[in-house]
Enzyme design. Structure first.
Site, PDB file in Angstrom:
ATOM      1  N   ASP A 111     -26.140  69.867  45.391  1.00  0.00           N
ATOM      2  CA  ASP A 111     -27.407  70.594  45.216  1.00  0.00           C
ATOM      3  C   ASP A 111     -27.487  71.742  46.224  1.00  0.00           C
ATOM      4  OD1 ASP A 111     -28.728  69.748  47.743  1.00  0.00           O
ATOM      5  OD2 ASP A 111     -28.738  67.756  46.828  1.00  0.00           O
ATOM      6  N   HIS A 126     -17.878  68.994  47.732  1.00  0.00           N
ATOM      7  CA  HIS A 126     -17.709  68.489  46.366  1.00  0.00           C
ATOM      8  C   HIS A 126     -18.213  69.484  45.320  1.00  0.00           C
ATOM      9  CE1 HIS A 126     -17.556  64.158  48.161  1.00  0.00           C
ATOM     10  NE2 HIS A 126     -16.459  64.850  48.371  1.00  0.00           N
ATOM     11  N   GLY A 203     -27.009  60.464  55.831  1.00  0.00           N
ATOM     12  CA  GLY A 203     -27.155  60.045  54.437  1.00  0.00           C
ATOM     13  C   GLY A 203     -25.882  59.976  53.630  1.00  0.00           C
TER      14      GLY A 203
HETATM   15  P1  OAD Z   1     -23.773  57.534  48.531  1.00  0.00           P
HETATM   16  O1  OAD Z   1     -24.684  57.340  47.383  1.00  0.00           O
HETATM   17  O2  OAD Z   1     -22.467  56.851  48.511  1.00  0.00           O
HETATM   18  O3  OAD Z   1     -24.496  57.110  49.873  1.00  0.00           O
HETATM   19  C1  OAD Z   1     -25.801  57.540  50.158  1.00  0.00           C
HETATM   20  C2  OAD Z   1     -26.155  57.119  51.548  1.00  0.00           C
HETATM   21  O4  OAD Z   1     -27.422  57.667  51.859  1.00  0.00           O
HETATM   22  C3  OAD Z   1     -26.281  55.591  51.742  1.00  0.00           C
HETATM   23  O5  OAD Z   1     -25.579  55.219  52.911  1.00  0.00           O
HETATM   24  C4  OAD Z   1     -27.783  55.367  51.906  1.00  0.00           C
HETATM   25  O6  OAD Z   1     -28.094  54.288  52.786  1.00  0.00           O
HETATM   26  C5  OAD Z   1     -28.204  56.683  52.517  1.00  0.00           C
HETATM   27  N1  OAD Z   1     -29.612  57.027  52.286  1.00  0.00           N
HETATM   28  C6  OAD Z   1     -30.410  56.700  51.241  1.00  0.00           C
HETATM   29  N2  OAD Z   1     -31.604  57.254  51.377  1.00  0.00           N
HETATM   30  C7  OAD Z   1     -31.590  57.958  52.543  1.00  0.00           C
HETATM   31  C8  OAD Z   1     -32.540  58.771  53.229  1.00  0.00           C
HETATM   32  N3  OAD Z   1     -33.753  58.963  52.742  1.00  0.00           N
HETATM   33  N4  OAD Z   1     -32.172  59.339  54.402  1.00  0.00           N
HETATM   34  C9  OAD Z   1     -30.921  59.152  54.906  1.00  0.00           C
HETATM   35  N5  OAD Z   1     -29.992  58.406  54.297  1.00  0.00           N
HETATM   36  C10 OAD Z   1     -30.316  57.808  53.126  1.00  0.00           C
HETATM   37  O7  OAD Z   1     -23.620  59.116  48.720  1.00  0.00           O
HETATM   38  P2  OAD Z   1     -22.431  59.933  49.405  1.00  0.00           P
HETATM   39  O8  OAD Z   1     -21.916  59.231  50.603  1.00  0.00           O
HETATM   40  O9  OAD Z   1     -22.921  61.322  49.564  1.00  0.00           O
HETATM   41  O10 OAD Z   1     -18.945  62.592  44.841  1.00  0.00           O
HETATM   42  O11 OAD Z   1     -21.363  59.867  48.255  1.00  0.00           O
HETATM   43  C11 OAD Z   1     -20.162  60.558  48.412  1.00  0.00           C
HETATM   44  C12 OAD Z   1     -19.682  61.063  47.091  1.00  0.00           C
HETATM   45  O12 OAD Z   1     -19.581  59.979  46.172  1.00  0.00           O
HETATM   46  C13 OAD Z   1     -20.625  62.026  46.402  1.00  0.00           C
HETATM   47  O13 OAD Z   1     -20.522  63.352  46.880  1.00  0.00           O
HETATM   48  C14 OAD Z   1     -20.195  61.929  44.980  1.00  0.00           C
HETATM   49  C15 OAD Z   1     -20.030  60.428  44.862  1.00  0.00           C
HETATM   50  O14 OAD Z   1     -19.106  59.996  43.924  1.00  0.00           O
HETATM   51  C16 OAD Z   1     -18.769  63.483  43.864  1.00  0.00           C
HETATM   52  O15 OAD Z   1     -19.622  63.727  43.044  1.00  0.00           O
HETATM   53  C17 OAD Z   1     -17.445  64.143  43.892  1.00  0.00           C
END
Ligand code: OAD
Length: 260
Positions: A111, A126, A203
């Site tokens: 985003d 990504h 996050g």
């Molecule tokens: P995830 O969905 O794997 O992890 C999200 C993280 O954000 C978790 O550890 C939650 O605990 C945390 N979280 C949730 N709400 C929050 C808040 N309000 N404030 C802070 N943290 C919070 O997302 P990513 O690690 O970004 O790839 O995932 C990595 C990649 O996996 C993404 O970019 C995507 C996905 O497959 C692609 O699309 C290529």
């Protein structure tokens, strides 16, 4: 490791000292950064995309080859969702911080909420949801995009004006290479970190590489690594400090504490 409560107002002294001391701040953000704007994460139980849709059917080049309208329908819905949301206080706090100290943002998010809050983003590791291009000839697509208000099963993707091919989203699918310039910019930002600088890991579940390896690389440079996440992640253990709160609560508190 310090672990205060979730509010964001009770930051540990060490974390406040780290943000005051830093000459440079590297922000590594993931889907949790956008959650409070109303953009679903991927792996949160119940609310994460991957809890109810299959990544193999929607986030691979093979899925696209097999059924472009099925894949496009999901991305078009997400583009519409993005148009309807706004940056939150955490995004704005990072933009504020960037006005007083050298802040580099490398995000896994597709985003543009950091940008809309006023930050420059050095790396979209990504890709970007709205960075559309032809799946066949790679010509950028700048035309209009119709988006559904609700999820739909299938939607025809736009057509490339150059070759008539299907237009695809600018995200990195599983099995694809990350944009070279994004990786280069992130590695350069890590290399520029020195002892006393700060790396904020916000996050992310810390599961998807290479992004999941960057906090350790920042640590190796001598930076103080602070995680902001309401729950434990795969990188929590290697962080110097863990702030168990949300991006929307903790980041404004952190930036305000720097000023006091
Ligand atoms: P995830 O969905 O794997 O992890 C999200 C993280 O954000 C978790 O550890 C939650 O605990 C945390 N979280 C949730 N709400 C929050 C808040 N309000 N404030 C802070 N943290 C919070 O997302 P990513 O690690 O970004 O790839 O995932 C990595 C990649 O996996 C993404 O970019 C995507 C996905 O497959 C692609 O699309 C290529």
């Amino acid at each position: 490791m310090t672990k205060p409560g979730a509010g964001g107002g009770d930051l540990p002294d060490e974390v406040v000292a780290a943000v005051r001391r830093a000459r440079r701040v590297l922000v590594l953000s993931g889907a949790g950064m956008s959650a409070e704007s109303g953009v679903p994460t991927f792996r949160d139980a119940q609310t994460g995309w991957w809890s109810h849709v299959d990544p193999a059917a929607l986030a691979t080049a093979q899925a696209w080859r097999e059924d472009p309208p099925y894949v496009w329908a999901w991305y078009a819905y997400r583009i519409g969702l993005l148009r309807a949301v706004e940056p939150h206080a955490g995004h704005r706090a990072l933009a504020d911080l960037g006005r007083v100290v050298d802040v580099t943002i490398a995000t896994q998010n597709v985003d543009d909420l950091h940008e809309r809050a006023g930050s420059a983003v050095a790396a979209h590791l990504h890709g970007s949801l709205t960075d559309l291009r032809c799946a066949d000839c790679a010509t950028p697509y700048l035309g209009a995009v119709d988006v559904p208000d609700e999820p739909v099963e299938r939607l025809l993707p736009p057509t490339c004006g150059e070759c008539g091919g299907d237009v695809r989203p600018g995200v990195v699918w599983f099995g694809e290479l990350l944009p070279t310039e994004a990786v280069t910019a992130t590695e350069a930002a890590i290399a520029a970190l020195a002892p006393g600088d700060l790396c904020l890991v916000v996050g992310t579940s810390g599961i998807v590489y290479p992004a999941a390896g960057y906090p350790a690389a920042a640590l190796a440079q001598g930076a103080t690594v602070v995680e902001v996440n309401p729950v434990e992640s795969d990188v929590s253990d290697m962080c110097h400090h863990v702030v168990r709160g949300t991006a929307g609560a903790v980041l404004p508190a952190l930036v305000a504490a720097r000023r006091r």
